[in-house]
Scaffold this active site. Sequence first.
Site, PDB file in Angstrom:
ATOM      1  N   LYS A 214       0.819  -1.210   0.000  1.00 29.73           N
ATOM      2  CA  LYS A 214       0.000   0.000   0.000  1.00 29.73           C
ATOM      3  C   LYS A 214       0.856   1.266   0.000  1.00 29.73           C
ATOM      4  O   LYS A 214       1.943   1.314   0.566  1.00 29.73           O
ATOM      5  CB  LYS A 214      -0.951  -0.008   1.205  1.00 29.73           C
ATOM      6  N   ARG A 249      -3.999 -10.686   3.486  1.00 29.58           N
ATOM      7  CA  ARG A 249      -4.171 -10.654   2.036  1.00 29.58           C
ATOM      8  C   ARG A 249      -2.919 -10.004   1.437  1.00 29.58           C
ATOM      9  O   ARG A 249      -2.678  -8.814   1.643  1.00 29.58           O
ATOM     10  CB  ARG A 249      -5.425  -9.867   1.667  1.00 29.58           C
TER      11      ARG A 249
END
Length: 269
Positions: A214, A249
């Site tokens: 991210k 994830r």
Amino acid sequence: MQYKPLIMGILNVTPDSFSDGGQYCVQAEALAHAQRMVLEGADIIDIGGESTRPGSDPVSEGEQLARVIPVIQALRCHLPSNLLLSIDTTRSAVAEAAIVAGANVVNDVSAGTDDPRMFSVAARAGVPLVLMHMQGRPKNMQDNPGYRDVVEEVLTFLVERAEAAKDSGIRPENIIIDPGIGFGKRKEDNLRLIADLRRFVATGYKVLLGASRKKFMGAICGETRPVELMGATIATTVLGVSAGVSMFRVHDVKPNRQAADVTAAVLRT
């Protein structure tokens, strides 16, 4: 029973996902990548046919179905029968068709708010359902996100959605909550959520953490290429395991599998 963190490998069959868009749109490439992730220790493969990167546009149900159903069918034929396959979608018709094709987990980044029928589909099939928090929608979620108390607001939303899921017939053990790292969050919001993961675990629901590659971590590390954020992702996995998070994830399965297993082993001593 010993705590075993589950690793969910990401398989985006999209042309425009933020980190790996266009890499696995061909069915043979998608199957090969899924097989690699299984060999590297993935417990779940999460298949998505719609990008939810910041600024992305929605994809029709028909296009999602055309992208994901043949891949799910191929994975079910060629991967171990006990492997979990997750469908990443906010549309109940896509989830329903994916379950028929062989998926046995639904990952809904809208927590059932995009399509109220999602809860009944998951309840009827008896499959686990991931409920994620997102402020806004992918198209605008990073325009100007803001919170008074990000942990309290995200936690309240997720508990409310979990209660609604239970009211629709979904068993509590099949509800997984996800704080939605990077989805309508500033860097400081993401850091605060990761720091307070124990509060999400304390709800009694299983928790999924999806921090892989991210952008907020790149801002900390001085790195603009998502693929170079493997080490940063591993740090979040270690923190998540330490907090009792159930599922991670990730794009890079092997290093995160190792990090999760070693951290869990240390905690057991």
